[in-house]
Enzyme design. Sequence first.
Site, mmCIF file in Angstrom:
data_model
loop_
_atom_site.group_PDB
_atom_site.id
_atom_site.type_symbol
_atom_site.label_atom_id
_atom_site.label_comp_id
_atom_site.label_asym_id
_atom_site.label_seq_id
_atom_site.Cartn_x
_atom_site.Cartn_y
_atom_site.Cartn_z
ATOM 1 N N TYR A 61 0.778 -1.383 -0.185
ATOM 2 C CA TYR A 61 -0.057 -0.046 0.076
ATOM 3 C C TYR A 61 0.840 1.200 -0.077
ATOM 4 C CZ TYR A 61 0.428 0.737 5.090
ATOM 5 O OH TYR A 61 1.146 1.158 6.307
ATOM 6 N N CYS A 62 0.453 2.325 -0.378
ATOM 7 C CA CYS A 62 0.972 3.844 -0.412
ATOM 8 C C CYS A 62 -0.400 4.773 -0.165
ATOM 9 C CB CYS A 62 1.541 3.939 -1.650
ATOM 10 S SG CYS A 62 0.264 4.049 -3.173
ATOM 11 N N ARG A 63 -0.115 5.830 -0.596
ATOM 12 C CA ARG A 63 -1.245 6.884 -0.351
ATOM 13 C C ARG A 63 -2.463 6.731 -0.849
ATOM 14 N NH1 ARG A 63 -2.643 11.591 -2.670
ATOM 15 N NH2 ARG A 63 -3.801 13.204 -1.556
ATOM 16 N N ILE A 90 -3.793 4.476 1.643
ATOM 17 C CA ILE A 90 -4.312 4.918 2.823
ATOM 18 C C ILE A 90 -5.454 5.689 2.751
ATOM 19 C CG2 ILE A 90 -2.835 6.825 3.084
ATOM 20 C CD1 ILE A 90 -2.763 4.318 5.933
#
Length: 104
Positions: A61-63, A90
């Site tokens: 995952y990332c932003r 996120i």
Amino acid sequence: MKEISVNELKKLMDSGADFQLIDVREPNEVAQANIGGLHIPMGNMADNIDKVEKGKQVVVYCRSGRRSGTVVEFLERKGFDNAYNMAGGILAWKAEFDPTMDVN
């Protein structure tokens, strides 16, 4: 590229499933808000590919899901067929589970 929703990830977490969670954001982003997991910034993934588990599901995952999607595609090219992009990143987690997160 395989994807997993934040709801599916939450179910994995709540069930105690054996999987690996990897956060590919930058250190300042991780300091703002995170949901755990191994921190390997996207730019360092090639040098740390040995830390990615081949024997279990890997959720990246990332932003917003863009960088993690790129990392999942990279992992697939390296022979990983167990990597999933957390759709929406996120930001999706914040919207669904924790509106108090300091992410925008």
